[in-house]
Design a protein around this motif. Structure first.
Motif, PDB file in Angstrom:
ATOM      1  N   ASP A 107       0.834  -1.205   0.000  1.00 36.71           N
ATOM      2  CA  ASP A 107       0.000   0.000   0.000  1.00 36.71           C
ATOM      3  C   ASP A 107       0.869   1.256   0.000  1.00 36.71           C
ATOM      4  OD1 ASP A 107      -2.331  -1.469  -0.017  1.00 36.71           O
ATOM      5  OD2 ASP A 107      -2.529  -1.484   2.164  1.00 36.71           O
ATOM      6  N   GLU A 108       1.953   1.211   0.767  1.00 31.47           N
ATOM      7  CA  GLU A 108       2.845   2.370   0.824  1.00 31.47           C
ATOM      8  C   GLU A 108       3.587   2.548  -0.496  1.00 31.47           C
ATOM      9  OE1 GLU A 108       4.281   5.771   2.399  1.00 31.47           O
ATOM     10  OE2 GLU A 108       2.788   4.436   3.315  1.00 31.47           O
ATOM     11  N   LEU A 109       3.999   1.428  -1.105  1.00 32.69           N
ATOM     12  CA  LEU A 109       4.670   1.509  -2.404  1.00 32.69           C
ATOM     13  C   LEU A 109       3.722   2.055  -3.469  1.00 32.69           C
ATOM     14  CD1 LEU A 109       6.654  -1.865  -2.471  1.00 32.69           C
ATOM     15  CD2 LEU A 109       7.550   0.426  -2.001  1.00 32.69           C
ATOM     16  N   LEU A 110       2.466   1.597  -3.433  1.00 30.99           N
ATOM     17  CA  LEU A 110       1.480   2.085  -4.397  1.00 30.99           C
ATOM     18  C   LEU A 110       1.215   3.575  -4.191  1.00 30.99           C
ATOM     19  CD1 LEU A 110      -0.522   1.581  -6.662  1.00 30.99           C
ATOM     20  CD2 LEU A 110      -2.185   0.816  -4.957  1.00 30.99           C
ATOM     21  N   ASN A 160      14.943  -9.056  -1.874  1.00 30.39           N
ATOM     22  CA  ASN A 160      15.448  -7.777  -1.386  1.00 30.39           C
ATOM     23  C   ASN A 160      16.933  -7.898  -1.076  1.00 30.39           C
ATOM     24  OD1 ASN A 160      15.814  -5.234  -0.374  1.00 30.39           O
ATOM     25  ND2 ASN A 160      14.072  -5.293   1.027  1.00 30.39           N
ATOM     26  N   ASN A 161      17.748  -7.494  -2.024  1.00 29.52           N
ATOM     27  CA  ASN A 161      19.195  -7.480  -1.850  1.00 29.52           C
ATOM     28  C   ASN A 161      19.719  -6.060  -2.069  1.00 29.52           C
ATOM     29  OD1 ASN A 161      19.503 -10.341  -1.441  1.00 29.52           O
ATOM     30  ND2 ASN A 161      19.133 -10.619  -3.626  1.00 29.52           N
ATOM     31  N   GLY A 162      19.176  -5.136  -1.299  1.00 32.25           N
ATOM     32  CA  GLY A 162      19.510  -3.733  -1.510  1.00 32.25           C
ATOM     33  C   GLY A 162      18.490  -3.063  -2.398  1.00 32.25           C
ATOM     34  N   THR A 163      18.092  -3.760  -3.466  1.00 27.29           N
ATOM     35  CA  THR A 163      17.003  -3.312  -4.334  1.00 27.29           C
ATOM     36  C   THR A 163      15.844  -4.287  -4.181  1.00 27.29           C
ATOM     37  OG1 THR A 163      18.502  -2.296  -5.956  1.00 27.29           O
ATOM     38  CG2 THR A 163      16.295  -2.867  -6.715  1.00 27.29           C
ATOM     39  N   LEU A 164      14.675  -3.770  -3.839  1.00 23.99           N
ATOM     40  CA  LEU A 164      13.489  -4.612  -3.680  1.00 23.99           C
ATOM     41  C   LEU A 164      12.964  -4.998  -5.055  1.00 23.99           C
ATOM     42  CD1 LEU A 164      11.187  -5.818  -1.915  1.00 23.99           C
ATOM     43  CD2 LEU A 164      10.035  -3.599  -2.119  1.00 23.99           C
ATOM     44  N   LYS A 165      12.776  -6.307  -5.278  1.00 24.23           N
ATOM     45  CA  LYS A 165      12.244  -6.796  -6.552  1.00 24.23           C
ATOM     46  C   LYS A 165      10.946  -7.553  -6.306  1.00 24.23           C
ATOM     47  CE  LYS A 165      14.098 -10.304  -8.907  1.00 24.23           C
ATOM     48  NZ  LYS A 165      15.019 -11.048  -9.812  1.00 24.23           N
ATOM     49  N   LEU A 166       9.871  -7.058  -6.898  1.00 23.04           N
ATOM     50  CA  LEU A 166       8.576  -7.733  -6.836  1.00 23.04           C
ATOM     51  C   LEU A 166       8.325  -8.400  -8.181  1.00 23.04           C
ATOM     52  CD1 LEU A 166       6.415  -4.915  -5.169  1.00 23.04           C
ATOM     53  CD2 LEU A 166       7.812  -6.656  -4.048  1.00 23.04           C
ATOM     54  N   VAL A 167       7.945  -9.675  -8.149  1.00 23.64           N
ATOM     55  CA  VAL A 167       7.730 -10.434  -9.380  1.00 23.64           C
ATOM     56  C   VAL A 167       6.256 -10.814  -9.493  1.00 23.64           C
ATOM     57  CG1 VAL A 167       8.337 -12.508 -10.684  1.00 23.64           C
ATOM     58  CG2 VAL A 167      10.076 -11.341  -9.311  1.00 23.64           C
ATOM     59  N   TYR A 168       5.681 -10.563 -10.671  1.00 19.75           N
ATOM     60  CA  TYR A 168       4.283 -10.902 -10.946  1.00 19.75           C
ATOM     61  C   TYR A 168       4.215 -11.761 -12.203  1.00 19.75           C
ATOM     62  CZ  TYR A 168       3.128  -7.077  -7.733  1.00 19.75           C
ATOM     63  OH  TYR A 168       3.030  -6.260  -6.633  1.00 19.75           O
ATOM     64  N   HIS A 169       3.389 -12.806 -12.163  1.00 20.25           N
ATOM     65  CA  HIS A 169       3.114 -13.600 -13.356  1.00 20.25           C
ATOM     66  C   HIS A 169       1.813 -13.087 -13.966  1.00 20.25           C
ATOM     67  CE1 HIS A 169       6.433 -16.267 -12.600  1.00 20.25           C
ATOM     68  NE2 HIS A 169       6.001 -16.504 -11.372  1.00 20.25           N
ATOM     69  N   VAL A 180      -0.305 -15.099 -26.086  1.00 16.33           N
ATOM     70  CA  VAL A 180       0.793 -14.742 -25.191  1.00 16.33           C
ATOM     71  C   VAL A 180       0.887 -15.771 -24.066  1.00 16.33           C
ATOM     72  CG1 VAL A 180       1.717 -12.985 -23.624  1.00 16.33           C
ATOM     73  CG2 VAL A 180       0.517 -12.294 -25.702  1.00 16.33           C
ATOM     74  N   GLU A 181       2.114 -16.130 -23.697  1.00 21.45           N
ATOM     75  CA  GLU A 181       2.353 -17.046 -22.582  1.00 21.45           C
ATOM     76  C   GLU A 181       3.533 -16.542 -21.756  1.00 21.45           C
ATOM     77  OE1 GLU A 181       3.115 -20.828 -24.348  1.00 21.45           O
ATOM     78  OE2 GLU A 181       0.992 -21.325 -24.590  1.00 21.45           O
ATOM     79  N   ASP A 182       3.653 -17.097 -20.552  1.00 23.15           N
ATOM     80  CA  ASP A 182       4.816 -16.852 -19.677  1.00 23.15           C
ATOM     81  C   ASP A 182       5.034 -15.370 -19.395  1.00 23.15           C
ATOM     82  OD1 ASP A 182       5.301 -19.637 -19.819  1.00 23.15           O
ATOM     83  OD2 ASP A 182       6.450 -19.368 -21.669  1.00 23.15           O
ATOM     84  N   GLY A 183       3.950 -14.620 -19.238  1.00 15.33           N
ATOM     85  CA  GLY A 183       4.084 -13.200 -18.922  1.00 15.33           C
ATOM     86  C   GLY A 183       4.694 -13.003 -17.540  1.00 15.33           C
ATOM     87  N   ARG A 184       5.669 -12.118 -17.454  1.00 17.66           N
ATOM     88  CA  ARG A 184       6.369 -11.880 -16.186  1.00 17.66           C
ATOM     89  C   ARG A 184       6.722 -10.399 -16.070  1.00 17.66           C
ATOM     90  NH1 ARG A 184      10.163 -14.886 -12.678  1.00 17.66           N
ATOM     91  NH2 ARG A 184      11.782 -13.473 -11.905  1.00 17.66           N
ATOM     92  N   LEU A 185       6.378  -9.824 -14.935  1.00 12.76           N
ATOM     93  CA  LEU A 185       6.701  -8.426 -14.650  1.00 12.76           C
ATOM     94  C   LEU A 185       7.543  -8.356 -13.388  1.00 12.76           C
ATOM     95  CD1 LEU A 185       6.321  -5.303 -14.973  1.00 12.76           C
ATOM     96  CD2 LEU A 185       4.260  -5.554 -13.557  1.00 12.76           C
ATOM     97  N   GLU A 186       8.628  -7.583 -13.452  1.00 14.34           N
ATOM     98  CA  GLU A 186       9.454  -7.318 -12.280  1.00 14.34           C
ATOM     99  C   GLU A 186       9.440  -5.813 -12.021  1.00 14.34           C
ATOM    100  OE1 GLU A 186      13.348  -8.878 -12.955  1.00 14.34           O
ATOM    101  OE2 GLU A 186      12.631 -10.916 -13.362  1.00 14.34           O
ATOM    102  N   LEU A 187       9.193  -5.439 -10.770  1.00 12.67           N
ATOM    103  CA  LEU A 187       9.216  -4.036 -10.367  1.00 12.67           C
ATOM    104  C   LEU A 187      10.361  -3.844  -9.385  1.00 12.67           C
ATOM    105  CD1 LEU A 187       5.391  -3.424  -9.768  1.00 12.67           C
ATOM    106  CD2 LEU A 187       6.731  -2.807 -11.795  1.00 12.67           C
ATOM    107  N   TYR A 188      11.190  -2.815  -9.623  1.00 14.45           N
ATOM    108  CA  TYR A 188      12.360  -2.572  -8.782  1.00 14.45           C
ATOM    109  C   TYR A 188      12.161  -1.295  -7.964  1.00 14.45           C
ATOM    110  CZ  TYR A 188      14.347  -5.710 -12.332  1.00 14.45           C
ATOM    111  OH  TYR A 188      14.579  -6.761 -13.193  1.00 14.45           O
ATOM    112  N   PHE A 189      12.429  -1.400  -6.661  1.00 18.52           N
ATOM    113  CA  PHE A 189      12.308  -0.252  -5.762  1.00 18.52           C
ATOM    114  C   PHE A 189      13.601  -0.099  -4.969  1.00 18.52           C
ATOM    115  CE2 PHE A 189       7.999  -1.531  -6.583  1.00 18.52           C
ATOM    116  CZ  PHE A 189       7.272  -0.350  -6.600  1.00 18.52           C
ATOM    117  N   ARG A 190      13.974   1.153  -4.760  1.00 20.97           N
ATOM    118  CA  ARG A 190      15.120   1.452  -3.904  1.00 20.97           C
ATOM    119  C   ARG A 190      14.731   2.592  -2.969  1.00 20.97           C
ATOM    120  NH1 ARG A 190      18.724   2.396  -7.658  1.00 20.97           N
ATOM    121  NH2 ARG A 190      19.121   0.174  -7.967  1.00 20.97           N
ATOM    122  N   ASP A 191      14.867   2.345  -1.670  1.00 24.16           N
ATOM    123  CA  ASP A 191      14.454   3.324  -0.653  1.00 24.16           C
ATOM    124  C   ASP A 191      12.986   3.718  -0.831  1.00 24.16           C
ATOM    125  OD1 ASP A 191      17.038   3.353   0.427  1.00 24.16           O
ATOM    126  OD2 ASP A 191      17.690   4.889  -0.990  1.00 24.16           O
ATOM    127  N   GLY A 192      12.164   2.736  -1.206  1.00 22.20           N
ATOM    128  CA  GLY A 192      10.734   2.968  -1.339  1.00 22.20           C
ATOM    129  C   GLY A 192      10.307   3.637  -2.629  1.00 22.20           C
TER     130      GLY A 192
END
Length: 280
Positions: free
Chosen positions: A60-63, A182-191, A215-227
Motif C-alpha cells: 500500500d505504501e509503495l502504491l 530484497n538485496n539492496g534493491t526490492l524486486k517484486l515479481v508478478y506472473h 501470449v504465454e509466460d508473462g512476467r513483470l518485475e518491479l524494482y524499488f530502492r528506498d521505497g
C-alpha cells in the motif's frame, strides 16, 4: 591348532559359568539404600524457539508512492526475437529475426501528454529505424516518412500509458506478488495472464487486424530502492498467425513465434516538461 582351540573353548565356558553364578547368587540390595541409577533424576527441559517471519514490503505504501508520480522520464531496452515462417502456395520460407528497440521518453500524468523516441536495430545486419511519438490530450501523433500522422485509433494512447513502467506498477501493486527479493534493491515479481498482455503484444506482432496473437509466460518485475520505483522488466512469449491477401504479393500465411524482453530505468521523477502537438 587343535590344542589352542580346546583352550579357547575352555576359557569361553568358564566365563559363561561365572556369569550364570553371578546372576543367581541371591544377593539383594540392603533396605534403605537406593542405587545411584535410581537416585539419578533426569529433568527434561523443553526450550521453545520463536521464529519471526521477515516482514514483507508494504504494498500500500509503495502504491501510494507510485501514485504520487506526476511526471517521469525513462529509458528502456527491449529485445524481440522471432522465428518467422511465410507460406505461399507450395513453398515456405523460415527466418530468424532479432530486433533491439532502444527507447527514451517523458510522460506527464497531469496533462496526459508524452513524447517517446525509439530506435529499432535489426540484428545482425545493424539496420536502424527511428520513430517518434507524441501524445497530447490523449491524442497520439506518429512521425512517419511523410511527416507527422495523427493516429485514428483512440486506443493507441491507452497502450502508451498502461504499459509504461509506472502504468504497470500502478496496475499490479494492488495485487500480491508471486515472489519478493530484497538485496539492496526490492524486486517484486508478478506472473501475468495472457489476456492482460495481448493488447501490448498485438502492437508489435500483429501484421493486420486479422492477426491472431497468443501470449504465454508473462512476467513483470518491479524494482524499488528506498521505497521509490526505479525500474523494472517485462517479458513474455508470443505467437501469431496471419492470412494475407496482397494485390501484389498474392495470398500468404505468416506465422511468428518469439519472445519479448524489456528492461526499464526511470531517470527522473516529477520534473515538468513542455509537450506540444506537432503540425500534421
Amino acid at each position: 591348532m587343535k590344542r589352542y582351540a580346546v583352550l579357547f573353548i575352555a576359557i569361553l565356558l568358564i566365563g559363561l559359568v561365572a556369569g550364570c553364578l553371578g546372576r543367581n547368587s541371591g544377593e539383594t540390595t540392603p533396605s534403605g539404600t537406593t542405587s545411584s541409577a535410581t537416585q539419578s533424576i533426569t529433568k527434561k527441559v523443553e526450550t521453545t524457539t520463536t521464529t519471526q517471519t521477515p516482514k514483507g514490503p508494504d504494498l500500500d505504501e509503495l502504491l501510494k508512492t507510485v501514485n504520487s508520480i506526476r511526471q517521469f522520464t525513462y529509458t528502456s531496452n527491449a529485445t524481440l526475437r522471432m522465428l518467422v515462417t511465410i507460406e505461399q502456395g507450395n513453398t515456405s520460407e523460415t527466418d530468424n529475426v532479432t530486433l533491439n528497440v532502444l527507447e527514451n521518453g517523458y510522460m506527464d500524468y497531469e496533462s496526459w501528454s508524452a513524447w517517446i523516441n525509439s530506435t529499432t536495430v535489426s540484428l545482425p545486419d545493424g539496420a536502424k529505424t527511428n520513430m517518434s511519438r507524441i501524445v497530447v490530450d490523449n491524442i497520439t501523433y506518429i512521425q512517419s516518412i511523410v511527416g507527422w500522422v495523427k493516429a485514428e485509433d483512440t486506443g493507441a494512447s491507452e497502450i502508451v500509458w498502461r504499459y509504461s513502467i509506472v502504468g504497470l506498477a500502478k496496475e499490479y501493486l494492488g495485487e500480491k506478488p508471486s515472489s519478493v527479493e530484497n538485496n539492496g534493491t526490492l524486486k517484486l515479481v508478478y506472473h501475468i495472464p495472457d489476456y492482460r498482455l495481448r493488447p501490448f503484444a498485438t502492437v508489435y506482432f500483429a501484421t493486420s487486424s486479422e492477426t491472431v496473437v497468443n501470449v504465454e509466460d508473462g512476467r513483470l518485475e518491479l524494482y524499488f530502492r528506498d521505497g521509490q520505483l526505479v525500474g523494472g522488466r517485462l517479458s513474455f512469449s508470443v505467437s501469431s498467425e496471419t492470412d494475407v491477401n496482397d494485390p501484389t504479393l498474392g495470398e500468404m500465411k505468416i506465422t511468428q513465434n518469439g519472445t519479448w524482453d524489456e528492461t526499464f530505468k526511470i531517470t527522473s521523477i516529477n520534473e515538468k516538461k513542455a509537450v506540444k502537438a506537432p503540425s500534421t
